[in-house]
Design an enzyme around this catalytic site. Sequence first.
Site, PDB file in Angstrom:
ATOM      1  N   LYS A  19       0.837  -1.185   0.000  1.00 11.73           N
ATOM      2  CA  LYS A  19       0.000   0.000   0.000  1.00 11.73           C
ATOM      3  C   LYS A  19       0.891   1.262   0.000  1.00 11.73           C
ATOM      4  O   LYS A  19       2.110   1.170   0.194  1.00 11.73           O
ATOM      5  CB  LYS A  19      -0.932  -0.062   1.214  1.00 11.73           C
ATOM      6  CG  LYS A  19      -1.817  -1.343   1.212  1.00 11.73           C
ATOM      7  CD  LYS A  19      -3.019  -1.201   2.122  1.00 11.73           C
ATOM      8  CE  LYS A  19      -3.034  -2.198   3.230  1.00 11.73           C
ATOM      9  NZ  LYS A  19      -4.255  -2.147   4.072  1.00 11.73           N
ATOM     10  N   TYR A  59     -12.332  -2.653  -1.769  1.00 13.75           N
ATOM     11  CA  TYR A  59     -12.727  -2.702  -0.362  1.00 13.75           C
ATOM     12  C   TYR A  59     -14.244  -2.669  -0.187  1.00 13.75           C
ATOM     13  O   TYR A  59     -14.747  -2.213   0.842  1.00 13.75           O
ATOM     14  CB  TYR A  59     -12.063  -1.559   0.406  1.00 13.75           C
ATOM     15  CG  TYR A  59     -10.598  -1.801   0.725  1.00 13.75           C
ATOM     16  CD1 TYR A  59     -10.190  -2.964   1.380  1.00 13.75           C
ATOM     17  CD2 TYR A  59      -9.619  -0.866   0.389  1.00 13.75           C
ATOM     18  CE1 TYR A  59      -8.849  -3.194   1.679  1.00 13.75           C
ATOM     19  CE2 TYR A  59      -8.274  -1.083   0.691  1.00 13.75           C
ATOM     20  CZ  TYR A  59      -7.895  -2.243   1.338  1.00 13.75           C
ATOM     21  OH  TYR A  59      -6.577  -2.476   1.646  1.00 13.75           O
ATOM     22  N   PHE A  67     -14.308   4.122   8.738  1.00 12.70           N
ATOM     23  CA  PHE A  67     -12.989   4.469   8.190  1.00 12.70           C
ATOM     24  C   PHE A  67     -12.913   4.314   6.664  1.00 12.70           C
ATOM     25  O   PHE A  67     -11.865   4.538   6.062  1.00 12.70           O
ATOM     26  CB  PHE A  67     -11.897   3.616   8.856  1.00 12.70           C
ATOM     27  CG  PHE A  67     -12.106   2.123   8.713  1.00 12.70           C
ATOM     28  CD1 PHE A  67     -11.713   1.456   7.555  1.00 12.70           C
ATOM     29  CD2 PHE A  67     -12.691   1.383   9.738  1.00 12.70           C
ATOM     30  CE1 PHE A  67     -11.902   0.088   7.419  1.00 12.70           C
ATOM     31  CE2 PHE A  67     -12.892   0.007   9.601  1.00 12.70           C
ATOM     32  CZ  PHE A  67     -12.499  -0.639   8.444  1.00 12.70           C
ATOM     33  N   ARG A  97      -1.569 -14.693   3.748  1.00 10.17           N
ATOM     34  CA  ARG A  97      -2.190 -14.059   4.915  1.00 10.17           C
ATOM     35  C   ARG A  97      -1.370 -14.318   6.186  1.00 10.17           C
ATOM     36  O   ARG A  97      -1.204 -13.432   7.022  1.00 10.17           O
ATOM     37  CB  ARG A  97      -3.611 -14.601   5.120  1.00 10.17           C
ATOM     38  CG  ARG A  97      -4.595 -14.197   4.052  1.00 10.17           C
ATOM     39  CD  ARG A  97      -5.010 -12.761   4.125  1.00 10.17           C
ATOM     40  NE  ARG A  97      -5.773 -12.454   5.313  1.00 10.17           N
ATOM     41  CZ  ARG A  97      -6.434 -11.302   5.504  1.00 10.17           C
ATOM     42  NH1 ARG A  97      -6.400 -10.359   4.580  1.00 10.17           N
ATOM     43  NH2 ARG A  97      -7.100 -11.097   6.603  1.00 10.17           N
ATOM     44  N   THR A 103      -4.484  -8.030  10.858  1.00  6.73           N
ATOM     45  CA  THR A 103      -4.827  -6.699  10.354  1.00  6.73           C
ATOM     46  C   THR A 103      -4.282  -5.604  11.272  1.00  6.73           C
ATOM     47  O   THR A 103      -3.721  -4.613  10.795  1.00  6.73           O
ATOM     48  CB  THR A 103      -6.363  -6.566  10.236  1.00  6.73           C
ATOM     49  OG1 THR A 103      -6.836  -7.627   9.402  1.00  6.73           O
ATOM     50  CG2 THR A 103      -6.753  -5.234   9.639  1.00  6.73           C
ATOM     51  N   ARG A 114       3.628  -7.491   8.939  1.00  3.86           N
ATOM     52  CA  ARG A 114       3.066  -6.359   9.712  1.00  3.86           C
ATOM     53  C   ARG A 114       3.731  -6.223  11.079  1.00  3.86           C
ATOM     54  O   ARG A 114       3.953  -5.113  11.560  1.00  3.86           O
ATOM     55  CB  ARG A 114       1.545  -6.505   9.833  1.00  3.86           C
ATOM     56  CG  ARG A 114       0.823  -6.127   8.529  1.00  3.86           C
ATOM     57  CD  ARG A 114      -0.638  -6.478   8.565  1.00  3.86           C
ATOM     58  NE  ARG A 114      -1.370  -5.995   7.389  1.00  3.86           N
ATOM     59  CZ  ARG A 114      -2.552  -6.470   7.005  1.00  3.86           C
ATOM     60  NH1 ARG A 114      -3.135  -7.449   7.695  1.00  3.86           N
ATOM     61  NH2 ARG A 114      -3.153  -5.977   5.934  1.00  3.86           N
ATOM     62  N   ASN A 124      -0.976  -0.243   7.683  1.00  5.64           N
ATOM     63  CA  ASN A 124      -0.413  -1.590   7.883  1.00  5.64           C
ATOM     64  C   ASN A 124       0.266  -2.146   6.637  1.00  5.64           C
ATOM     65  O   ASN A 124       0.481  -3.339   6.509  1.00  5.64           O
ATOM     66  CB  ASN A 124      -1.476  -2.538   8.451  1.00  5.64           C
ATOM     67  CG  ASN A 124      -2.679  -2.693   7.547  1.00  5.64           C
ATOM     68  OD1 ASN A 124      -2.681  -2.198   6.414  1.00  5.64           O
ATOM     69  ND2 ASN A 124      -3.702  -3.390   8.016  1.00  5.64           N
ATOM     70  N   HIS A 127      -1.461  -5.558   1.634  1.00  5.00           N
ATOM     71  CA  HIS A 127      -2.737  -6.242   1.472  1.00  5.00           C
ATOM     72  C   HIS A 127      -2.515  -7.652   0.929  1.00  5.00           C
ATOM     73  O   HIS A 127      -1.622  -7.873   0.125  1.00  5.00           O
ATOM     74  CB  HIS A 127      -3.640  -5.492   0.475  1.00  5.00           C
ATOM     75  CG  HIS A 127      -4.860  -6.289   0.085  1.00  5.00           C
ATOM     76  ND1 HIS A 127      -6.006  -6.302   0.855  1.00  5.00           N
ATOM     77  CD2 HIS A 127      -5.081  -7.152  -0.944  1.00  5.00           C
ATOM     78  CE1 HIS A 127      -6.888  -7.129   0.293  1.00  5.00           C
ATOM     79  NE2 HIS A 127      -6.350  -7.652  -0.794  1.00  5.00           N
ATOM     80  N   GLU A 138     -10.114  -9.913  -6.777  1.00  5.71           N
ATOM     81  CA  GLU A 138      -9.076  -8.886  -6.724  1.00  5.71           C
ATOM     82  C   GLU A 138      -8.111  -8.986  -7.906  1.00  5.71           C
ATOM     83  O   GLU A 138      -7.696  -7.968  -8.467  1.00  5.71           O
ATOM     84  CB  GLU A 138      -8.347  -8.976  -5.382  1.00  5.71           C
ATOM     85  CG  GLU A 138      -9.269  -8.582  -4.222  1.00  5.71           C
ATOM     86  CD  GLU A 138      -8.750  -8.962  -2.842  1.00  5.71           C
ATOM     87  OE1 GLU A 138      -7.617  -9.482  -2.734  1.00  5.71           O
ATOM     88  OE2 GLU A 138      -9.497  -8.737  -1.862  1.00  5.71           O
TER      89      GLU A 138
HETATM   90  P1  IDP Z   1      -6.991  -7.011   6.000  1.00  5.52           P
HETATM   91  O1  IDP Z   1      -6.225  -5.939   5.239  1.00  5.52           O
HETATM   92  O2  IDP Z   1      -6.122  -7.665   7.031  1.00  5.52           O
HETATM   93  O3  IDP Z   1      -7.674  -7.988   5.098  1.00  5.52           O
HETATM   94  P2  IDP Z   1      -9.614  -5.836   6.496  1.00  5.52           P
HETATM   95  O4  IDP Z   1     -10.458  -6.034   7.709  1.00  5.52           O
HETATM   96  O5  IDP Z   1     -10.056  -6.463   5.214  1.00  5.52           O
HETATM   97  O6  IDP Z   1      -8.126  -6.273   6.871  1.00  5.52           O
HETATM   98  O7  IDP Z   1      -9.479  -4.278   6.301  1.00  5.52           O
HETATM   99  C1  IDP Z   1      -8.891  -3.781   5.122  1.00  5.52           C
HETATM  100  C2  IDP Z   1      -8.003  -2.608   5.461  1.00  5.52           C
HETATM  101  O8  IDP Z   1      -8.796  -1.543   5.986  1.00  5.52           O
HETATM  102  C3  IDP Z   1      -6.973  -2.865   6.548  1.00  5.52           C
HETATM  103  O9  IDP Z   1      -5.815  -3.519   6.080  1.00  5.52           O
HETATM  104  C4  IDP Z   1      -6.673  -1.463   7.004  1.00  5.52           C
HETATM  105  O10 IDP Z   1      -5.820  -0.797   6.077  1.00  5.52           O
HETATM  106  C5  IDP Z   1      -8.045  -0.814   6.924  1.00  5.52           C
HETATM  107  N1  IDP Z   1      -8.733  -0.893   8.221  1.00  5.52           N
HETATM  108  C6  IDP Z   1      -9.371  -1.953   8.766  1.00  5.52           C
HETATM  109  N2  IDP Z   1      -9.858  -1.666   9.974  1.00  5.52           N
HETATM  110  C7  IDP Z   1      -9.535  -0.370  10.193  1.00  5.52           C
HETATM  111  C8  IDP Z   1      -9.770   0.532  11.288  1.00  5.52           C
HETATM  112  O11 IDP Z   1     -10.373   0.190  12.293  1.00  5.52           O
HETATM  113  N3  IDP Z   1      -9.265   1.796  11.141  1.00  5.52           N
HETATM  114  C9  IDP Z   1      -8.598   2.205  10.041  1.00  5.52           C
HETATM  115  N4  IDP Z   1      -8.344   1.395   8.998  1.00  5.52           N
HETATM  116  C10 IDP Z   1      -8.813   0.122   9.085  1.00  5.52           C
HETATM  117 MG    MG Z   2      -9.347  -7.853   3.872  1.00  8.74          MG
END
Ligand code: IDP
Ligand code: MG
Length: 164
Positions: A19, A59, A67, A97, A103, A114, A124, A127, A138
Site C-alpha cells: 500500500k 474494499y 474508516f 495471509r 490486520t 506487519r 499496515n 494487502h 481482486e
Molecule cells: P486485511 O487488510 O487484514 O484484510 P480488512 O479487515 O479487510 O483487513 O481491512 C482492510 C483494510 O482496511 C486494513 O488492512 C486497514 O488498512 C483498513 N482498516 C481496517 N480496519 C480499520 C480501522 O479500524 N481503522 C482504520 N483502517 C482500518
Molecule cells: Mg481484507
Amino acid sequence: KPIAGVKGSFSERTFIAVKPDGVQRGLVAKVIARFEERGYKLVGLKAIVPSKELAEEHYGDLKSKPFFGGLVDYMTNGKAPVVAMVWEGKDVIRQGRVMIGATNPLDAAPGTIRNSYCQVIGRNIVHGSDSFESAEKEISLWFGKAGELIDWTSANEQWILSDN
Ligand code: IDP
Ligand code: MG
C-alpha cells in the site's frame, strides 16, 4: 482455468499489494523478498495509483465502516502508488495471509510482515487476498486486462515443489 488458478494446486494465485505507506517507506523490496525467498512465483507486478472506483470496489465489503472514506483516500490520493502483485504457488492465498500477519499490527505474530514493519491498523503497509473468492475478484479487478499476468516456468520448480 480460473484467474486465481486452481485452489490447493501449485497454480493457486493470490493478490498482494504494498500500500502507499509501504511504498513511501521504502518497503517494497522487503515484501517482495518474503514471497520470492519462499519460492513463490511472481506472475504480475505494477505500480499504480488506483481510481476511486477501483479502491471502492476492492474494499467493497467495508463500505459501511466509518474508516471507509479515509481508507479509499489513503489508497488513491497519489502521495505514493500501490505496488500491485500476483504471486503463485502452493496454498499461497492462506500462506500469504499468515506471512502478512493480523490486520492490527499490534496483534501480528513476530516474524510476520506487519509485525516487522508497522504499528497501526490504518497504516499496515500491505494487502493480501483473504480467500479464493477474494483472490479471483481482486486479481481480475487489478490485473483484468489481457496480457497483464505472465505464465512462465521457474527453472527452480523441481527443487521447490518436488515431494520426493
Ligand atoms: P486485511 O487488510 O487484514 O484484510 P480488512 O479487515 O479487510 O483487513 O481491512 C482492510 C483494510 O482496511 C486494513 O488492512 C486497514 O488498512 C483498513 N482498516 C481496517 N480496519 C480499520 C480501522 O479500524 N481503522 C482504520 N483502517 C482500518
Ligand atoms: Mg481484507
